[in-house]
Design a protein around this motif. Structure first.
Motif, PDB file in Angstrom:
ATOM      1  N   SER A   1     -44.646 -11.464  40.029  1.00 12.24           N
ATOM      2  CA  SER A   1     -43.950 -10.285  39.759  1.00 12.24           C
ATOM      3  C   SER A   1     -42.210 -10.853  40.381  1.00 12.24           C
ATOM      4  CB  SER A   1     -44.648  -9.487  40.063  1.00 12.24           C
ATOM      5  OG  SER A   1     -45.147  -9.160  40.934  1.00 12.24           O
ATOM      6  N   ASP A   2     -42.396 -11.863  40.996  1.00  8.60           N
ATOM      7  CA  ASP A   2     -41.519 -11.687  42.044  1.00  8.60           C
ATOM      8  C   ASP A   2     -40.353 -12.343  40.388  1.00  8.60           C
ATOM      9  OD1 ASP A   2     -42.602 -14.719  42.946  1.00  8.60           O
ATOM     10  OD2 ASP A   2     -40.582 -14.889  42.754  1.00  8.60           O
ATOM     11  N   VAL A   3     -38.523 -12.046  41.247  1.00  8.99           N
ATOM     12  CA  VAL A   3     -37.285 -12.616  40.839  1.00  8.99           C
ATOM     13  C   VAL A   3     -37.442 -13.680  39.561  1.00  8.99           C
ATOM     14  CG1 VAL A   3     -36.314 -12.907  41.960  1.00  8.99           C
ATOM     15  CG2 VAL A   3     -35.524 -11.461  39.839  1.00  8.99           C
ATOM     16  N   SER A   4     -37.378 -15.304  40.307  1.00 10.74           N
ATOM     17  CA  SER A   4     -37.188 -16.314  40.188  1.00 10.74           C
ATOM     18  C   SER A   4     -38.024 -16.723  38.574  1.00 10.74           C
ATOM     19  CB  SER A   4     -37.287 -17.306  40.852  1.00 10.74           C
ATOM     20  OG  SER A   4     -36.836 -16.482  42.167  1.00 10.74           O
ATOM     21  N   ALA A   5     -40.206 -16.327  39.517  1.00 11.19           N
ATOM     22  CA  ALA A   5     -41.058 -16.965  38.105  1.00 11.19           C
ATOM     23  C   ALA A   5     -40.757 -16.223  36.815  1.00 11.19           C
ATOM     24  CB  ALA A   5     -41.930 -16.240  38.471  1.00 11.19           C
ATOM     25  N   LEU A   6     -40.271 -14.352  36.852  1.00  8.82           N
ATOM     26  CA  LEU A   6     -39.894 -13.711  36.129  1.00  8.82           C
ATOM     27  C   LEU A   6     -39.068 -14.070  34.742  1.00  8.82           C
ATOM     28  CD1 LEU A   6     -40.301 -10.093  36.789  1.00  8.82           C
ATOM     29  CD2 LEU A   6     -42.170 -11.873  35.337  1.00  8.82           C
ATOM     30  N   ARG A   7     -37.755 -15.037  35.832  1.00  9.81           N
ATOM     31  CA  ARG A   7     -36.486 -15.354  34.794  1.00  9.81           C
ATOM     32  C   ARG A   7     -36.656 -16.429  33.707  1.00  9.81           C
ATOM     33  NH1 ARG A   7     -31.034 -14.121  35.845  1.00  9.81           N
ATOM     34  NH2 ARG A   7     -32.528 -12.377  36.974  1.00  9.81           N
ATOM     35  N   ASP A   8     -37.596 -16.936  34.870  1.00 16.29           N
ATOM     36  CA  ASP A   8     -38.195 -18.579  34.410  1.00 16.29           C
ATOM     37  C   ASP A   8     -39.127 -18.032  33.668  1.00 16.29           C
ATOM     38  OD1 ASP A   8     -36.428 -19.392  36.040  1.00 16.29           O
ATOM     39  OD2 ASP A   8     -38.430 -20.743  37.123  1.00 16.29           O
ATOM     40  N   ALA A   9     -40.336 -17.280  33.252  1.00 19.39           N
ATOM     41  CA  ALA A   9     -40.836 -16.826  32.187  1.00 19.39           C
ATOM     42  C   ALA A   9     -40.434 -16.938  30.960  1.00 19.39           C
ATOM     43  CB  ALA A   9     -42.094 -16.095  33.056  1.00 19.39           C
ATOM     44  N   ASP A  10     -39.523 -16.043  31.302  1.00 22.43           N
ATOM     45  CA  ASP A  10     -38.916 -15.315  29.987  1.00 22.43           C
ATOM     46  C   ASP A  10     -37.563 -15.870  28.842  1.00 22.43           C
ATOM     47  OD1 ASP A  10     -37.534 -12.908  28.782  1.00 22.43           O
ATOM     48  OD2 ASP A  10     -35.500 -13.253  29.921  1.00 22.43           O
ATOM     49  N   LYS A  11     -37.242 -17.411  29.983  1.00 23.78           N
ATOM     50  CA  LYS A  11     -36.761 -18.595  28.843  1.00 23.78           C
ATOM     51  C   LYS A  11     -38.184 -19.066  28.115  1.00 23.78           C
ATOM     52  CE  LYS A  11     -34.060 -22.329  28.370  1.00 23.78           C
ATOM     53  NZ  LYS A  11     -33.087 -22.718  28.445  1.00 23.78           N
ATOM     54  N   VAL A  12     -38.597 -19.351  29.277  1.00 22.82           N
ATOM     55  CA  VAL A  12     -40.020 -20.011  28.211  1.00 22.82           C
ATOM     56  C   VAL A  12     -40.551 -19.625  26.996  1.00 22.82           C
ATOM     57  CG1 VAL A  12     -42.580 -20.839  28.220  1.00 22.82           C
ATOM     58  CG2 VAL A  12     -41.020 -21.773  30.190  1.00 22.82           C
ATOM     59  N   ILE A  13     -40.591 -18.405  26.857  1.00 20.51           N
ATOM     60  CA  ILE A  13     -40.782 -17.581  26.223  1.00 20.51           C
ATOM     61  C   ILE A  13     -39.631 -17.516  25.089  1.00 20.51           C
ATOM     62  CG2 ILE A  13     -41.911 -15.328  24.934  1.00 20.51           C
ATOM     63  CD1 ILE A  13     -42.430 -14.657  28.465  1.00 20.51           C
ATOM     64  N   TYR A  14     -38.323 -17.264  25.504  1.00 24.15           N
ATOM     65  CA  TYR A  14     -38.200 -17.482  23.784  1.00 24.15           C
ATOM     66  C   TYR A  14     -37.723 -18.849  23.777  1.00 24.15           C
ATOM     67  CZ  TYR A  14     -32.694 -19.490  23.043  1.00 24.15           C
ATOM     68  OH  TYR A  14     -31.598 -19.272  22.413  1.00 24.15           O
ATOM     69  N   LEU A  15     -37.718 -19.661  24.566  1.00 25.74           N
ATOM     70  CA  LEU A  15     -37.851 -21.468  24.071  1.00 25.74           C
ATOM     71  C   LEU A  15     -39.186 -21.527  23.276  1.00 25.74           C
ATOM     72  CD1 LEU A  15     -37.098 -23.193  26.231  1.00 25.74           C
ATOM     73  CD2 LEU A  15     -35.614 -22.858  25.052  1.00 25.74           C
ATOM     74  N   LEU A  16     -40.113 -20.677  23.737  1.00 24.65           N
ATOM     75  CA  LEU A  16     -41.338 -20.852  22.455  1.00 24.65           C
ATOM     76  C   LEU A  16     -41.497 -19.685  21.421  1.00 24.65           C
ATOM     77  CD1 LEU A  16     -44.389 -20.144  25.117  1.00 24.65           C
ATOM     78  CD2 LEU A  16     -44.115 -22.294  23.773  1.00 24.65           C
ATOM     79  N   GLU A  17     -40.789 -18.462  21.452  1.00 28.25           N
ATOM     80  CA  GLU A  17     -40.370 -18.008  19.856  1.00 28.25           C
ATOM     81  C   GLU A  17     -39.253 -18.988  19.197  1.00 28.25           C
ATOM     82  OE1 GLU A  17     -38.582 -14.559  21.465  1.00 28.25           O
ATOM     83  OE2 GLU A  17     -40.479 -14.070  21.686  1.00 28.25           O
ATOM     84  N   ARG A  18     -37.819 -19.718  20.080  1.00 25.27           N
ATOM     85  CA  ARG A  18     -37.409 -20.558  19.062  1.00 25.27           C
ATOM     86  C   ARG A  18     -37.823 -21.589  18.340  1.00 25.27           C
ATOM     87  NH1 ARG A  18     -32.358 -22.798  21.916  1.00 25.27           N
ATOM     88  NH2 ARG A  18     -33.646 -24.838  21.996  1.00 25.27           N
ATOM     89  N   ASP A  19     -38.497 -22.307  18.940  1.00 31.40           N
ATOM     90  CA  ASP A  19     -38.438 -23.939  19.023  1.00 31.40           C
ATOM     91  C   ASP A  19     -40.032 -24.089  18.736  1.00 31.40           C
ATOM     92  OD1 ASP A  19     -36.368 -24.415  19.766  1.00 31.40           O
ATOM     93  OD2 ASP A  19     -36.832 -25.290  21.754  1.00 31.40           O
ATOM     94  N   TRP A  20     -41.217 -23.706  18.850  1.00 34.42           N
ATOM     95  CA  TRP A  20     -42.311 -24.214  18.758  1.00 34.42           C
ATOM     96  C   TRP A  20     -43.024 -22.281  17.719  1.00 34.42           C
ATOM     97  CZ3 TRP A  20     -43.583 -28.494  20.154  1.00 34.42           C
ATOM     98  CH2 TRP A  20     -42.622 -29.217  21.477  1.00 34.42           C
ATOM     99  N   ARG A  21     -42.807 -21.564  18.128  1.00 36.60           N
ATOM    100  CA  ARG A  21     -43.125 -20.195  17.136  1.00 36.60           C
ATOM    101  C   ARG A  21     -44.651 -20.667  17.303  1.00 36.60           C
ATOM    102  NH1 ARG A  21     -42.356 -22.173  11.485  1.00 36.60           N
ATOM    103  NH2 ARG A  21     -41.805 -23.856  12.652  1.00 36.60           N
ATOM    104  N   LYS A  22     -45.149 -20.194  18.325  1.00 39.68           N
ATOM    105  CA  LYS A  22     -45.997 -20.418  19.536  1.00 39.68           C
ATOM    106  C   LYS A  22     -46.390 -19.148  19.897  1.00 39.68           C
ATOM    107  CE  LYS A  22     -46.511 -24.836  19.326  1.00 39.68           C
ATOM    108  NZ  LYS A  22     -48.038 -26.338  19.024  1.00 39.68           N
ATOM    109  N   PRO A  23     -48.070 -18.328  19.760  1.00 39.18           N
ATOM    110  CA  PRO A  23     -48.180 -16.605  20.262  1.00 39.18           C
ATOM    111  C   PRO A  23     -48.467 -17.071  21.715  1.00 39.18           C
ATOM    112  CG  PRO A  23     -50.217 -17.331  18.713  1.00 39.18           C
ATOM    113  CD  PRO A  23     -48.917 -18.641  18.421  1.00 39.18           C
ATOM    114  N   PRO A  24     -47.404 -16.345  22.670  1.00 38.58           N
ATOM    115  CA  PRO A  24     -48.033 -16.274  23.647  1.00 38.58           C
ATOM    116  C   PRO A  24     -48.150 -15.477  24.799  1.00 38.58           C
ATOM    117  CG  PRO A  24     -45.476 -15.816  23.784  1.00 38.58           C
ATOM    118  CD  PRO A  24     -45.936 -15.717  22.663  1.00 38.58           C
ATOM    119  N   GLY A  25     -48.915 -15.684  25.454  1.00 39.74           N
ATOM    120  CA  GLY A  25     -50.356 -14.656  26.146  1.00 39.74           C
ATOM    121  C   GLY A  25     -49.490 -15.030  27.687  1.00 39.74           C
ATOM    122  N   LEU A  26     -50.352 -12.981  28.018  1.00 40.02           N
ATOM    123  CA  LEU A  26     -49.066 -13.481  29.764  1.00 40.02           C
ATOM    124  C   LEU A  26     -50.380 -13.532  30.294  1.00 40.02           C
ATOM    125  CD1 LEU A  26     -46.622 -13.763  31.469  1.00 40.02           C
ATOM    126  CD2 LEU A  26     -46.751 -10.842  31.631  1.00 40.02           C
TER     127      LEU A  26
END
Lengths: 260, 262
Positions: free
Chosen positions: A145-170
């Motif tokens: 739940s720390d700030v850098s991990a969340l920032r990076d996770a958010d970016k990865v989710i964005y990339l997954l939605e944009r380039d891969w269309r793979k449903p992510p779970g958290l």
């Protein structure tokens, strides 16, 4: 029946991808699933250490790709579970030594031997990450739940939605319920508020889990580690069963009782 | 003409206000060549008209969408709307500033970004439905209306106003090309940084906290959601960035809302 391929990734390093992969894999195996774990972190392999299988590795992923052994020869069996194998990464090589196509081919070939294939992705969003994501049916994002991990996770989710269309779970890792309740750290709701994806589980902060990984025995194998229940719950949710979230001790009673 | 390509791979349909183009599967370059050939046959009949292009499930990158724009431009046509079921294609069109719609496989609209109907008195509005995540960027000449959150690490920039029906926790830059009248408004204004024109202001979220200290809203954007947040508006007053709650603006700042009929 062919396997479901699940890739475990996070963006940021050190949030517990490998520990999470090993424990969910072992928990699935203990639930009588045939599970193969694949270490996608070529050049910096760790999954074998956490699973305690380092000394039994003969061949690795690169050997399979370059034809020095068959796929089944490279699989290392974990004797502690009914059906759990590891396909190790090469420590001496580099992420660029395997192409995305080769990774997809290896994972597709593995599908017939298992019910679940878990790929431990390297940190980052470069070639190694893309190789690990390409074959996946589902993606698990591990974050603290720390700030850098969340920032990076958010970016990865964005990339997954944009380039891969793979449903992510958290999976929220190392969750400190006490700090969250005191308002000093983000709560589960705060994390979900930012990331806005399905929650598969929350693993409480527990030094025992870290120590277990360090000894090469995933926490789910140790009945004394109560927090390992979190991994059993995640495994059940992966299997499609509805399990309520664990209750977190926030101090008072249990702390006084056990002194931690 | 590209050989071996189904001649029905590109379908042109007349509309009352222009033309609808449907592009089926095949190699993109071949399809564009076929499209070019078809447009040639119309003899400039649709020139200047409104064009809707449905590219289906195809995944296109920025360069490929740009190529489509060029083909249309060579026949004096502009892409009025690109319809796609692919998220990547949607983002590519978005990055090029082409109005686009992300359609679900069931035909429903998942996301759309387009300049809203413009009249002579107002800047056109660019509407974006959905949240911007870390690393995502939206830049438009028009005003921007976002129906969703702007997460930390995301950037939104407009030469006009930026209105966010959601939380602003990333970076917003209004009036990028020097429009000092621009405003930024959000239901929850908690940005890392705000910029209007050339004025830059650091948000509360960007400030390091002392050990053990929490802000009025908890630790950064974490616990802010539980605190009492009100819609706020940021604007420039005498060269300084002023943030006021909507309640204050409503009672004292009427001129703010009426200003500028450029």
């Amino acid at each position: 029946m062919t396997a479901t391929i699940i890739t475990v990734t996070s963006g940021k390093g050190g949030v517990g991808k490998t520990t999470t992969t090993a424990n969910i894999a072992a928990a699935l195996a203990l639930a009588n699933q045939r599970v193969i774990t694949v270490d996608g972190d070529i050049g910096l392999r760790n999954l074998d250490l956490v699973l305690g299988l380092e000394n039994r590795i003969v061949y690795d992923l690169i050997d399979v790709v370059e034809g020095r052994c068959s796929l089944t020869q490279a699989l290392v069996r974990d004797q502690r579970a009914p059906a759990l194998w590891l396909l190790p990464a090469a420590q001496t090589r580099d992420k660029t030594d395997i192409t995305t196509d080769q990774m997809i081919r290896v994972c597709t070939a593995l599908r017939q031997y298992a019910d679940y294939i878990l790929i431990d992705s390297p940190a980052g969003i470069e070639h190694g990450f893309q190789n690990s994501i390409a074959p996946a049916d589902r993606v698990l994002i591990v974050t603290t739940s720390d700030v850098s991990a969340l920032r990076d996770a958010d970016k990865v989710i964005y990339l997954l939605e944009r380039d891969w269309r793979k449903p992510p779970g958290l999976v929220i890792n190392r969750y400190n319920a006490r700090l969250a309740q005191k308002g000093e750290m983000r709560t589960i709701d705060d994390v979900l508020d930012i990331l806005a994806i399905d929650l598969l589980g929350v693993v409480p902060e527990d030094p025992n889990i870290v120590l277990a990984s360090d000894r090469g025995t995933p926490a789910v194998y140790d009945p004394k580690i109560q927090t390992a229940q979190a991994y059993y719950n995640i495994a059940q949710r992966v299997l499609g069963n509805n399990v309520p979230l664990m209750r977190f001790s926030t101090g008072s009673f249990l702390t006084n009782l056990f002194g931690r | 003409m590209a050989a071996g390509l189904d001649q029905n791979a590109v379908i042109l349909r007349g509309r009352s206000d222009g033309i609808a183009i449907e592009i089926a599967s095949g190699r993109w370059e071949d399809l564009l060549q076929l499209l070019s050939h078809r447009l040639e046959q119309t003899d400039g009949f649709f020139a200047g008209g409104y064009v809707v292009v449905d590219v289906g499930t195809r995944q296109l990158n920025e360069a490929e969408v740009d190529l489509l724009g060029r083909v249309l431009a060579s026949y004096a046509l502009q892409p009025g709307l690109v319809r796609t079921t692919d998220e990547r294609t949607f983002q590519a069109a978005l990055a090029l500033g082409i109005p686009c719609a992300h359609i679900g496989l069931d035909g429903s609209v998942i996301n759309e970004a387009m300049p809203a109907q413009a009249d002579d008195n107002t800047f056109p509005f660019f509407v974006y439905r959905g949240s911007l995540r870390s690393g995502q960027q939206l830049y438009r000449h028009e005003h921007i209306m976002i129906m969703g959150d702007v997460n930390p690490g995301a950037q939104v920039a407009s030469n006009g106003d930026i209105l966010i029906w959601g939380r602003l926790r990333g970076l917003a830059h209004a009036g990028v090309e020097g429009n000092l009248n621009a405003i930024i408004a959000a239901l929850d204004l908690d940005p890392v940084q705000l910029r209007i024109g050339t004025v830059v202001a650091a948000g509360q979220s960007g400030q390091p906290l002392q050990p053990g200290q929490t802000t009025a809203n908890g630790p950064r954007w974490g616990a802010a959601r539980t605190a009492d947040r009100r819609p706020e508006i940021a604007r420039l007053v005498n060269g300084r960035l002023l943030i006021e709650t909507w309640d204050d603006v409503k009672t004292t700042g009427a001129p703010l809302l009426k200003r500028r009929r450029a």
